[in-house]
Design an enzyme around this catalytic site. Structure first.
Site, PDB file in Angstrom:
ATOM      1  CB  SER A 129     -12.942 -19.467 -26.327  1.00 15.28           C
ATOM      2  OG  SER A 129     -12.755 -18.427 -25.482  1.00 15.28           O
ATOM      3  N   GLY A 130     -14.895 -17.372 -28.150  1.00 16.30           N
ATOM      4  CA  GLY A 130     -14.763 -15.981 -28.749  1.00 16.30           C
ATOM      5  C   GLY A 130     -15.755 -15.963 -30.050  1.00 16.30           C
ATOM      6  CB  THR A 134     -21.757 -15.921 -24.274  1.00 18.37           C
ATOM      7  OG1 THR A 134     -21.059 -16.730 -23.773  1.00 18.37           O
ATOM      8  CG2 THR A 134     -22.297 -15.164 -23.186  1.00 18.37           C
ATOM      9  CG  ASN A 179     -14.803 -13.734 -25.816  1.00 19.53           C
ATOM     10  OD1 ASN A 179     -14.851 -12.555 -25.747  1.00 19.53           O
ATOM     11  ND2 ASN A 179     -15.803 -14.443 -25.587  1.00 19.53           N
ATOM     12  CB  SER A 182     -13.394 -15.857 -22.358  1.00 19.54           C
ATOM     13  OG  SER A 182     -13.465 -17.440 -22.545  1.00 19.54           O
ATOM     14  CB  SER A 183     -18.370 -18.310 -20.662  1.00 18.73           C
ATOM     15  OG  SER A 183     -19.080 -17.352 -21.499  1.00 18.73           O
ATOM     16  N   GLY A 406     -16.213 -24.381 -26.009  1.00 19.08           N
ATOM     17  CA  GLY A 406     -15.944 -25.097 -27.282  1.00 19.08           C
ATOM     18  C   GLY A 406     -14.536 -25.702 -27.267  1.00 19.08           C
ATOM     19  CD  GLU A 408     -10.478 -23.199 -24.100  1.00 11.59           C
ATOM     20  OE1 GLU A 408     -11.047 -22.553 -23.987  1.00 11.59           O
ATOM     21  OE2 GLU A 408      -9.844 -23.947 -23.442  1.00 11.59           O
TER      22      GLU A 408
END
Ligand SMILES: Nc1ncnc2c1ncn2[C@@H]1O[C@H](COP(=O)(O)OP(=O)(O)O)[C@@H](O)[C@H]1O
Ligand SMILES: [Mg+2]
Length: 1046
Positions: A129-130, A134, A179, A182-183, A406, A408
Site C-alpha cells: 500500500s502506498g 494506482t 497512503n 489508498s485503494s 499488495g 500487508e
C-alpha cells in the site's frame, strides 16, 4: 520539396538525433547511476548489489529499472517531470531497450505486441500500500489515452475510461496510515482495442471492498473519500435535501480516526471532479440523487442511538436520523424501526420477532450500513461498466490492468490482511508459473536446452490456505457454518488440530520456546513467501460471516430508492440457504481472476515504497529489502538470469554492434544471424559465452556484453563523426541536386516559353507580311478581303505621315505630301481645307499696321509689278512711316508748313534741270503738297492739284520725274529725282495725293519741262554698271544694271 516531405525528413532527423542522444544517455547512465536492467547485474544473486543499484538510481530520480521486461518502480513521493506529452511522444513506437526505462516504454511495448501478435495482455501492478500502484495504472491509462488513434467516438470512450477513475477512487479509496489515497478494493480493468488500436471499450472487475471501514476507522485513518467530499463540497440545496450539515464532526462514522480534515486532501475540489465525472460516464440526475441519498442515509444510520429499555432491550426514540433514513431510502419508519431493533426467528410454522440487546442493535445497524455501502459500490462498478461497454461485436484485443492490494503487514493483522496476503500468494504463484513458463517456452522456441532454475515455489503456502477440507479457508468456513458454539478461538483450535506440523504455520501452542515468546495466545502465524505475518483470530468468524440479519434484507427490499431496490432484489436466496462466506466468495473470485490472467500474456510492474514517511529522497534499506524480497524480485531475476543474462533479436543486436566489425559495417548482406555470428567471431566471443537461438543471440555473462558495449563506445565517436559527415554530405548533395534540377527545370520552361513566343511572333509576322504583299499586289482593286487591311494601313500611314509633314506656312503650300492613288481625292480635300486653315490663321495673325502696309504693298504691286525691272527687289523691303525723323527736318521748314500735316518724308537726289548736277534734298509730302527742301529752304512746293503725273523707267534705276503744271514762266518746271525708296515714296504719294493713276512707266526716254516751253530729256538704258551722266545730246543718261528677275 513538399511540406509533408520536409516534415518527414525533419522528424526523421530529429528522431535519429534523439535516439543518438538517448543511447548516449543510457550508456553514460550505466556508468553513473547503476544499470538500467538488473539482468546485467554481475552479482545477480546478491540482494545488496540489487539494493545498491536501486538506491543509487532512486537518489538520481531514476525511479524505473528493468528486470528484462519487468519494470521496477520506486515511489519518488514527488512530482517528476517525466510524464509530459513530450515524454509520451518520445516513447511512442520506440524499441523497448533503446530508451531509459519508463512506464511508458512498458505500456508502449505491450500495446505494440498486442497489435502485432493480435493477442490479449495484462499488466500486473503490485506492491504494498502506498508504493504507487494506482498512480502507475493511471499513467498507463493516460499514455493510451494520448497514444492510441483517436476519433470523436473513441475520445468518448477514452474520456469515460479516464473519468471512471476519480469516481471509483471517491467511493473505494480512503486515507490510511500508509497512503492518503489508498485503494480499499482490488481492481482489474480491461481496455478493449479494435484492430486499428483504437480504445473502444472497457470493463472493470472489483475485488473485496474493505467494507468495515464504513463503520470503523483506525486512528489516523478516514472513511471512504466520498463521505467527506459530500459533506464538504455538496451544494447547499443538496445537503438540505439530504438532511446533512456541513460539518464532518457531526457524523460518528466520519470521526473515529480523528482526522476528518487532512491537508493533503482537498475534498471540495475532489467533489467537483466527481460530479463532472459522473455526468460524463452517463449517470442520470435520478441516479445521482439516489446515490447520494444512500451515502447520506449511511451517515444518518451511523448517528442512530439505542437506549436500553427496562428489560435491557434496545429501543429507539423517534429521532431525526430515523426520519431522514426513512425519507432517503423510501422505507416506512416503523418498518425501519422494527428491523433495527428485532431479529426474525423462524420457528417451524411461525415467525417470531426477538428483540435485540443494545449491543446487538448497534451490530445490526453497522451490518446494515456496510451492506448498503458494499452493494452500492458493486452497483456503481456495474453502472460504470455499462457506460464503458463496447457495442461493436467485432473481434477485440484486450490489455488488462490489475491494480490490486499488495502484501500487508500491520502490527495487528486481521481477516482483511489474511485475504489480501492470500491474494498475493495466488498472484505470486501465477507469476512463477507464467515467468517460468515463458522462460521455458522461449528456450524451447529458440531451440536452446532448458537449464532448470532453483527457486522457491509458494504453492505449498497456497495449499495451506485453500486446500479443500484441510486448508485454513475450509476450516474457517466450517467453523462459521457448524451448529453450536463456534468462536474465533474454536477456529484457532481447529487449525492447531488439523494443520499442526505444517512448515509455514505456527501458533502459540505449536511454537517452540523461542518463537512462542513472539506470539499471543489468540494468534496464528503464516510464513508467507514474502515473510512472516502474525494474524489475530479475533473477528475472523464475524467478518467471514458478514451476516446481515435476515429481516435487515427484508427491510431493504421495501425501499423505494432505485439503487437499493436493485441491490436487494427480492429474488435473492433467503437465509434458509446460507450465503457463501466472504472468504469463499473471495477465493472463487480469485480463481476467476487467475483464469482471466492465465489466458493472457503477462507484464509486470513492481512498485516499491522507499520509506514509510511518504517523503521524497529517503531510501529505507530495511523496508526496501523487505519489499524486494516479498515481491519476488530476486527470484524473478534468478529465473531470468538462470542461463543467459542477455538476449536480443539478431536484427537488433546486429544493428547496434555492426560498426565493430569491418565485414558487417555499414551493411551486412546476409541474414541477421549470420551477421551476428560473423560479428562475434570478430570480437572473439568464446563458445561457452553465448548461444545462437533461432531468432536471438543469448549471452551468458553481462561482462561479455559490457566489453562489447565499451568497444562500441570507443568506436561510436568516430562513427558518429563519419555518419554526421556522410549525412551532411548527403543532405548538401541532395539539396544541390534538387536545386540543380529545379534550375534546369525553370530554365527549360523559360526557354520553352521564349521559343513559343518567338514562334508566335514569327508566324504572326509571316502572316502580316503575306497579307501586306497580297494587299500591295491588289492595292488597285476595289476593297476586298485581301487588300482591305493593306489599304487601311496605307491610308493610316499616309495620314500619319501627312500629319508629320504638313506645310509650315501658307507659302510652302506646294510642298504637300504626294498621296498614294487611293488617297488622291482625300488628299485634295485635306489640302484645300488645310490651306484655308493656314490662310485663316495667317489672316487672323496679322496686325492692322501690317495690314495697312500690305495694302500699300498691294498698291505698289498693282502699279509696278511686271512693269519695272527692279520692282521685285522692293517687295521684301517693308515700308516705313517715314524716312526722315521730324527732328532732322529744319525747324524753319517746319515753321513754314506748320499748317500742314507732314505725311511722309524721304531723302532724294535732285538733278538740276540745266546742268543735271545732283543735289541732296529732302522730299516732304503733306496732305496738300509735296515739298523739296534744301536744309532750311523750301526749294520747290508742288501742290497736288498741279501735279500732272510721275514718270519712271521700266529699268532698275531709281529715277522719278514729277511733272507739274507750269503756266508761269517763273515757276520751276518738272523735278528729276533719284530716291532709294522709290516704290515706297511713289506709293505714299499716290495715296496722299489721291492720284492712283498718275504713275507712268516709260521705256527709253522721258520728256520733262525744264521751264514752261523748255523741255529736257532723261534717257534710260541698261548697261554694265549704274551710271548717271549728261549725254552728248544734252539728255540725262541713266544707265542701270540689268537685274535678273527672281
Ligand atoms: N510515479 C509517481 N510520481 C509521483 N508520486 C507518486 C508516484 N507514484 C506514487 N506517488 C505518490 O504516492 C502516493 C501513493 O500512490 P498510490 O498509487 O496511491 O499507491 P498504491 O496504489 O500503491 O497504494 C500517491 O498519492 C502519490 O502521492
Ligand atoms: Mg492504490
Amino acid at each position: 520539396m513538399t511540406h509533408m516531405a520536409l516534415e518527414a525528413t525533419q522528424s526523421l532527423e530529429e528522431r535519429c538525433n534523439q535516439i543518438l542522444r538517448n543511447m548516449e544517455a543510457s550508456l553514460t547512465a550505466r556508468d553513473r547511476v547503476g544499470i538500467q536492467d538488473f539482468v546485467l547485474l554481475d552479482a545477480y544473486t546478491s540482494e545488496s548489489a540489487f539494493l545498491d543499484n536501486l538506491r543509487k538510481r532512486s537518489h538520481e530520480n531514476l525511479i524505473y529499472t528493468y528486470i528484462g521486461t519487468l519494470l521496477v518502480s520506486v515511489n519518488p513521493y514527488k512530482d517528476l517531470d517525466i510524464y509530459s506529452k513530450k515524454q509520451m511522444d518520445t516513447y511512442m513506437g520506440v524499441n523497448f531497450f533503446e530508451l531509459p526505462p519508463h512506464i511508458y516504454a512498458l505500456a508502449d511495448n505491450v500495446f505494440r505486441t498486442m497489435q502485432s501478435e493480435v493477442n490479449n495482455h495484462f499488466i500486473l501492478i503490485s506492491g504494498e500500500s502506498g508504493a504507487g500502484k494506482t498512480e502507475a495504472s493511471k499513467k498507463i491509462l493516460q499514455f493510451y489515452a494520448v497514444s492510441c488513434p483517436s476519433t470523436k467516438l473513441l475520445n468518448n470512450v477514452r474520456d469515460r475510461l479516464l473519468l471512471s477513475n476519480p469516481v471509483l477512487e471517491a467511493f473505494g479509496n480512503a486515507k490510511t496510515l500508509k497512503n492518503d489515497n489508498s485503494s480499499r478494493f482490488g481492481k482489474y480493468m480491461d481496455i478493449q482495442f479494435d484492430h486499428q488500436g483504437g480504445a473502444v471499450g472497457g470493463h472493470i472487475l472489483s475485488y473485496l471492498l474493505e467494507k468495515s471501514r464504513v463503520v470503523h476507522q483506525n486512528h489516523g485513518e478516514r472513511n471512504f473519500h466520498i463521505f467527506y467530499q459530500l459533506v464538504e463540497g455538496g451544494e447547499e440545496d443538496l445537503l438540505r435535501w439530504l438532511g446533512l450539515e456541513r460539518n464532518c464532526q457531526h457524523y460518528s462514522y466520519l470521526v473515529q480516526g480523528g482526522c476528518a480534515k487532512v491537508s493533503s486532501i482537498n475534498d471540495k475540489s475532489d467533489w467537483k471532479m466527481v460530479r463532472k465525472a459522473l455526468s460524463v460516464i452517463e449517470f442520470s440526475e435520478s441516479d445521482i440523487e439516489h446515490l447520494f441519498g444512500i451515502i447520506a442515509s449511511v451517515l444518518h444510520l451511523g448517528n442512530i442511538k439505542f437506549d436500553a429499555d427496562v428489560r435491557g432491550y434496545a429501543s429507539l426514540n423517534n429521532n431525526q436520523e430515523m426520519h431522514w433514513v426513512s425519507k432517503l431510502l423510501g422505507i416506512p419508519i416503523q418498518v425501519l424501526q422494527q428491523g433495527l431493533t428485532h431479529r426474525k426467528i423462524e420457528a417451524k410454522t411461525e415467525e417470531v420477532f426477538s428483540p435485540f440487546s443494545v449491543d446487538h442493535a448497534v451490530y445490526a445497524r453497522d451490518a446494515l450500513a456496510k451492506a448498503i455501502y458494499g452493494r452500492t459500490f458493486n452497483w456503481l462498478v456495474n453502472k460504470i461498466n455499462e457506460s464503458l461497454v463496447n457495442k461493436d461485436s467485432s473481434r477485440k484485443t484486450v490489455i488488462g490492468l490489475l491494480d490490486i492490494y499488495g502484501f500487508e503487514v500491520f502490527n495487528v493483522n486481521s481477516f482483511e490482511q489474511f485475504c489480501i496476503n492470500y491474494c498475493n500468494e495466488k498472484l505470486q504463484q501465477l507469476f512463477i508459473q507464467l515467468t517460468l513458463k515463458s522462460e521455458q517456452e522461449e528456450y524451447e522456441m529458440e531451440g536452446i536446452e532448458w537449464e532448470p532454475v532453483p527457486f522457491f515455489n509458494n504453492k505449498i503456502i497456497c495449499d495451506l490456505v485453500e486446500e479443500k477440507h484441510r486448508g485454513i479457508i475450509s476450516l474457517l468456513d466450517e467453523e462459521c457454518l457448524r451448529p453450536g458454539e463456534a468462536t474465533d478461538l474454536t477456529f484457532l483450535e481447529k487449525m492447531e488440530e488439523k494443520i499442526s506440523g505444517h512448515p509455514h504455520f505456527v501458533t502459540h501452542k505449536l511454537a517452540d520456546q523461542k518463537t512462542r515468546k513472539t506470539l499471543e495466545r489468540g494468534d496464528f502465524r503464516l510464513l508467507h513467501y514474502a515473510g512472516e505475518v502474525t494474524y489475530c483470530v479475533v473477528g475472523f468468524l464475524d467478518k467471514n460471516n458478514d451476516l446481515l440479519y435476515r429481516n435487515g434484507k427484508e427491510v431493504m427490499r421495501q425501499s423505494k430508492n432505485a439503487i437499493i431496490k436493485h441491490c436487494f432484489p427480492s429474488t435473492e436466496p433467503d437465509s434458509k440457504k446460507r450465503p457463501e462466506t466472504v472468504v469463499t466468495q473471495f477465493k472463487s473470485s480469485l480463481v476467476g481472476l487467475t483464469e482471466i490472467l492465465m489466458s493472457k500474456e503477462p507484464w509486470y510492474v513492481r512498485c516499491i515504497k522507499p520509506n514509510e514517511a511518504k517523503q521524497p529522497g529517503r531510501f529505507d534499506d530495511v523496508l526496501v529489502r523487505h519489499q524486494v524480497k516479498y515481491l519476488g524480485l530476486m527470484e524473478h531475476l534468478r529465473v531470468r538470469r538462470a542461463g543467459f543474462a542477455y538476449r536480443r533479436k539478431y536484427e537488433i543486436f546486429l544493428q547496434r554492434y555492426k560498426p565493430l566489425c569491418p565485414d558487417t559495417w555499414p551493411n551486412w548482406k546476409g541474414t541477421a544471424a549470420e551477421g551476428v555470428l560473423c560479428l562475434i567471431k570478430h570480437l572473439g566471443y568464446k563458445s561457452d559465452e553465448y548461444k545462437m537461438g533461432r531468432t536471438k543471440i543469448f549471452i551468458r555473462h553481462p561482462r561479455t556484453l559490457f566489453a562489447t558495449e565499451d568497444a562500441f563506445q570507443v568506436c561510436k565517436h568516430k562513427l558518429a563523426t563519419r555518419i554526421q559527415a556522410k549525412y551532411k554530405g548527403y543532405r548538401v548533395k541532395g539539396d544541390y541536386l534538387k536545386q540543380r534540377e529545379a534550375a534546369t527545370k525553370i530554365e527549360t520552361c523559360w526557354r520553352g516559353l521564349l521559343a513559343r513566343k518567338e514562334r508566335e511572333k514569327r508566324a504572326w509576322a509571316v502572316k502580316v507580311i503575306k497579307k501586306f504583299i497580297k494587299g500591295f499586289m491588289t492595292r488597285n482593286q476595289p476593297a476586298n478581303v485581301d487588300n482591305s487591311e493593306y489599304l487601311a494601313y496605307v491610308r493610316q500611314n499616309y495620314i500619319t505621315r501627312l500629319r508629320d509633314n504638313l506645310p509650315k506656312t501658307i507659302l510652302e503650300k506646294d510642298s504637300w505630301l504626294t498621296p498614294p492613288p487611293i488617297m488622291q481625292e482625300v488628299s485634295q480635300v485635306l489640302k484645300r481645307v488645310y490651306i484655308r486653315l493656314m490662310v485663316r490663321r495667317y489672316v487672323r495673325g496679322i496686325t492692322p499696321q501690317r495690314k495697312a502696309q500690305l495694302l500699300l504693298k498691294e498698291q505698289t504691286s498693282s502699279m509696278f509689278k511686271g512693269k519695272k525691272e527692279n520692282y521685285p527687289f522692293s517687295v521684301c523691303r517693308p515700308f516705313m512711316e517715314t524716312r526722315i525723323a521730324a527732328e532732322d527736318i529744319s525747324f524753319k521748314v517746319l515753321q513754314m508748313i506748320r499748317h500742314e500735316h507732314i505725311k511722309y518724308s524721304v531723302p532724294v537726289v535732285k538733278y538740276d534741270r540745266n546742268g543735271f548736277r545732283p543735289r541732296l534734298r529732302q522730299l516732304i509730302f503733306t496732305q496738300e503738297a509735296a515739298y523739296l527742301v534744301e536744309e532750311a529752304k523750301i526749294k520747290q512746293g508742288i501742290d497736288y492739284i498741279s501735279l500732272k503725273g510721275v514718270s519712271v523707267s521700266n529699268l532698275s534705276d531709281n529715277f522719278l520725274i514729277l511733272h507739274v503744271t507750269c503756266d508761269d514762266i517763273k515757276q520751276k518746271g518738272d523735278l528729276v529725282l533719284q530716291c532709294d525708296y522709290l516704290f515706297e515714296a511713289l506709293t505714299k504719294l499716290t495715296l496722299i495725293a489721291n492720284k492712283q493713276n498718275c504713275i507712268k512707266v516709260v521705256q527709253g526716254s522721258v520728256r520733262f519741262d525744264i521751264q514752261p516751253g523748255r523741255e529736257g530729256f532723261v534717257d534710260f538704258k541698261s548697261g554694265q554698271e549704274s551710271m548717271v551722266y549728261r549725254a552728248k545730246n544734252g539728255h540725262l543718261m541713266v544707265e542701270s544694271t540689268r537685274t535678273k528677275s527672281r
